[in-house]
Motif scaffolding. Sequence first.
Motif, PDB file in Angstrom:
ATOM      1  N   PRO A 125       0.807  -1.226   0.000  1.00  0.00           N
ATOM      2  CA  PRO A 125       0.000   0.000   0.000  1.00  0.00           C
ATOM      3  C   PRO A 125       0.837   1.271   0.000  1.00  0.00           C
ATOM      4  N   ALA A 126       2.054   1.196   0.540  1.00  0.00           N
ATOM      5  CA  ALA A 126       2.907   2.383   0.621  1.00  0.00           C
ATOM      6  C   ALA A 126       3.361   2.878  -0.745  1.00  0.00           C
ATOM      7  N   VAL A 127       3.314   2.006  -1.753  1.00  0.00           N
ATOM      8  CA  VAL A 127       3.818   2.399  -3.072  1.00  0.00           C
ATOM      9  C   VAL A 127       2.716   2.466  -4.124  1.00  0.00           C
ATOM     10  N   VAL A 128       1.463   2.473  -3.674  1.00  0.00           N
ATOM     11  CA  VAL A 128       0.330   2.634  -4.596  1.00  0.00           C
ATOM     12  C   VAL A 128      -0.332   3.974  -4.273  1.00  0.00           C
ATOM     13  N   PHE A 129      -0.319   4.876  -5.229  1.00  0.00           N
ATOM     14  CA  PHE A 129      -0.775   6.240  -4.997  1.00  0.00           C
ATOM     15  C   PHE A 129      -2.221   6.454  -5.458  1.00  0.00           C
ATOM     16  N   VAL A 130      -2.930   7.335  -4.766  1.00  0.00           N
ATOM     17  CA  VAL A 130      -4.296   7.690  -5.150  1.00  0.00           C
ATOM     18  C   VAL A 130      -4.351   9.166  -5.545  1.00  0.00           C
ATOM     19  N   ASN A 131      -3.275   9.637  -6.146  1.00  0.00           N
ATOM     20  CA  ASN A 131      -3.232  10.967  -6.738  1.00  0.00           C
ATOM     21  C   ASN A 131      -2.261  10.905  -7.913  1.00  0.00           C
ATOM     22  N   PRO A 132      -2.409  11.782  -8.905  1.00  0.00           N
ATOM     23  CA  PRO A 132      -1.573  11.701 -10.103  1.00  0.00           C
ATOM     24  C   PRO A 132      -0.201  12.333  -9.965  1.00  0.00           C
ATOM     25  N   GLY A 133       0.053  12.976  -8.832  1.00  0.00           N
ATOM     26  CA  GLY A 133       1.312  13.698  -8.671  1.00  0.00           C
ATOM     27  C   GLY A 133       1.121  15.171  -8.998  1.00  0.00           C
ATOM     28  N   LYS A 134       2.196  15.927  -8.939  1.00  0.00           N
ATOM     29  CA  LYS A 134       2.128  17.359  -9.223  1.00  0.00           C
ATOM     30  C   LYS A 134       1.730  17.592 -10.682  1.00  0.00           C
ATOM     31  N   VAL A 135       0.969  18.650 -10.896  1.00  0.00           N
ATOM     32  CA  VAL A 135       0.453  18.943 -12.233  1.00  0.00           C
ATOM     33  C   VAL A 135       1.570  18.987 -13.267  1.00  0.00           C
ATOM     34  N   ASP A 136       2.692  19.648 -12.940  1.00  0.00           N
ATOM     35  CA  ASP A 136       3.765  19.799 -13.922  1.00  0.00           C
ATOM     36  C   ASP A 136       4.584  18.527 -14.117  1.00  0.00           C
ATOM     37  N   GLU A 137       4.262  17.454 -13.350  1.00  0.00           N
ATOM     38  CA  GLU A 137       4.987  16.196 -13.493  1.00  0.00           C
ATOM     39  C   GLU A 137       4.145  15.100 -14.148  1.00  0.00           C
ATOM     40  N   VAL A 138       2.859  15.383 -14.362  1.00  0.00           N
ATOM     41  CA  VAL A 138       1.963  14.353 -14.893  1.00  0.00           C
ATOM     42  C   VAL A 138       2.357  13.945 -16.306  1.00  0.00           C
ATOM     43  N   ILE A 139       2.555  14.912 -17.202  1.00  0.00           N
ATOM     44  CA  ILE A 139       2.936  14.578 -18.575  1.00  0.00           C
ATOM     45  C   ILE A 139       4.264  13.845 -18.595  1.00  0.00           C
ATOM     46  N   HIS A 140       5.183  14.277 -17.744  1.00  0.00           N
ATOM     47  CA  HIS A 140       6.488  13.629 -17.630  1.00  0.00           C
ATOM     48  C   HIS A 140       6.319  12.145 -17.311  1.00  0.00           C
ATOM     49  N   GLN A 141       5.421  11.833 -16.360  1.00  0.00           N
ATOM     50  CA  GLN A 141       5.200  10.433 -15.977  1.00  0.00           C
ATOM     51  C   GLN A 141       4.472   9.669 -17.077  1.00  0.00           C
ATOM     52  N   VAL A 142       3.516  10.314 -17.723  1.00  0.00           N
ATOM     53  CA  VAL A 142       2.797   9.656 -18.818  1.00  0.00           C
ATOM     54  C   VAL A 142       3.761   9.274 -19.938  1.00  0.00           C
ATOM     55  N   ARG A 143       4.662  10.180 -20.296  1.00  0.00           N
ATOM     56  CA  ARG A 143       5.644   9.885 -21.345  1.00  0.00           C
ATOM     57  C   ARG A 143       6.563   8.731 -20.913  1.00  0.00           C
ATOM     58  N   THR A 144       6.964   8.731 -19.674  1.00  0.00           N
ATOM     59  CA  THR A 144       7.803   7.649 -19.151  1.00  0.00           C
ATOM     60  C   THR A 144       7.080   6.312 -19.252  1.00  0.00           C
ATOM     61  N   ASN A 145       5.802   6.318 -18.914  1.00  0.00           N
ATOM     62  CA  ASN A 145       5.031   5.078 -18.879  1.00  0.00           C
ATOM     63  C   ASN A 145       4.788   4.463 -20.257  1.00  0.00           C
ATOM     64  N   ALA A 146       5.127   5.177 -21.314  1.00  0.00           N
ATOM     65  CA  ALA A 146       5.006   4.605 -22.661  1.00  0.00           C
ATOM     66  C   ALA A 146       5.895   3.362 -22.780  1.00  0.00           C
ATOM     67  N   ILE A 147       7.013   3.349 -22.063  1.00  0.00           N
ATOM     68  CA  ILE A 147       7.924   2.199 -22.103  1.00  0.00           C
ATOM     69  C   ILE A 147       7.265   0.975 -21.475  1.00  0.00           C
ATOM     70  N   TYR A 148       6.444   1.191 -20.465  1.00  0.00           N
ATOM     71  CA  TYR A 148       5.762   0.089 -19.770  1.00  0.00           C
ATOM     72  C   TYR A 148       5.014  -0.806 -20.740  1.00  0.00           C
ATOM     73  N   PHE A 149       4.376  -0.213 -21.732  1.00  0.00           N
ATOM     74  CA  PHE A 149       3.551  -0.985 -22.666  1.00  0.00           C
ATOM     75  C   PHE A 149       4.368  -1.750 -23.704  1.00  0.00           C
ATOM     76  N   ARG A 150       5.677  -1.558 -23.706  1.00  0.00           N
ATOM     77  CA  ARG A 150       6.551  -2.341 -24.574  1.00  0.00           C
ATOM     78  C   ARG A 150       7.016  -3.629 -23.894  1.00  0.00           C
ATOM     79  N   LEU A 151       6.782  -3.736 -22.596  1.00  0.00           N
ATOM     80  CA  LEU A 151       7.364  -4.813 -21.803  1.00  0.00           C
ATOM     81  C   LEU A 151       6.500  -6.068 -21.786  1.00  0.00           C
TER      82      LEU A 151
END
Length: 220
Positions: free
Chosen positions: A97-123
């Motif tokens: 539970p400590a590593v599962v978040f119920v918020n998207p993070g800071k507004v200016d970091e959301v796109i950054h994380q979304v772009r990073t997560n594109a790699i996840y779908f290649r795995l």
Amino acid sequence: MPRKKAAVAKQLTERDKVILADLARCRVLSLEQIKQAYWPQAKERTCRERLEQLARAGYVKAYTVPGEKPDTFLEVYFLERMGKRWATGPEGPFLDPAVVFVNPGKVDEVIHQVRTNAIYFRLSEAERATWRVGDVIELEGGSYRGSTGVEAPDAAYIAADGTEVFVETDTGNYTPTQIASKVRSFGNKKTIWVCPAGRQKTLRRYGAKGEFCIYQVKAS
């Protein structure tokens, strides 16, 4: 005539469960990422309607942030309370539970994380199970940016050969000093750099090595 009540997800489908697991590991995903992964042939409305049902049931929540170009916006989703309960319970991937978040993070970091997560779908499925976003890596390692000098990547996973791979995203905002600092901190660690088209030249100039995952920024 009475208005028809909005549908609520009364029972999770297998697809719902995979989406919730993805959000638990990735923290935040765009509507487009979810559609392309799980409704590639369907209309966007089909994907959105199911996500809205999950939202009404308390599993996920929609959020809109400014896009990478002026006057554009990005619709994203993240876990709500019920989604976290499922992801951290015996019916889900049983995550800490400590590593599962119920918020998207800071507004200016959301796109950054979304772009990073594109790699996840290649795995592969096994590799996805080891995916950790930067905030989780920091929590697990007990290190935080600015306090120890050790910089966590934006994400990391264990490849099929057992090698840990770092994923770092530069949406075009890193300064030369920041790039060089990250390169030094990562050392010889295998790294995938995610960046918009043309940005790889700047990253290489200041020491970035490894694979470069290039994306195009849409105007709308």
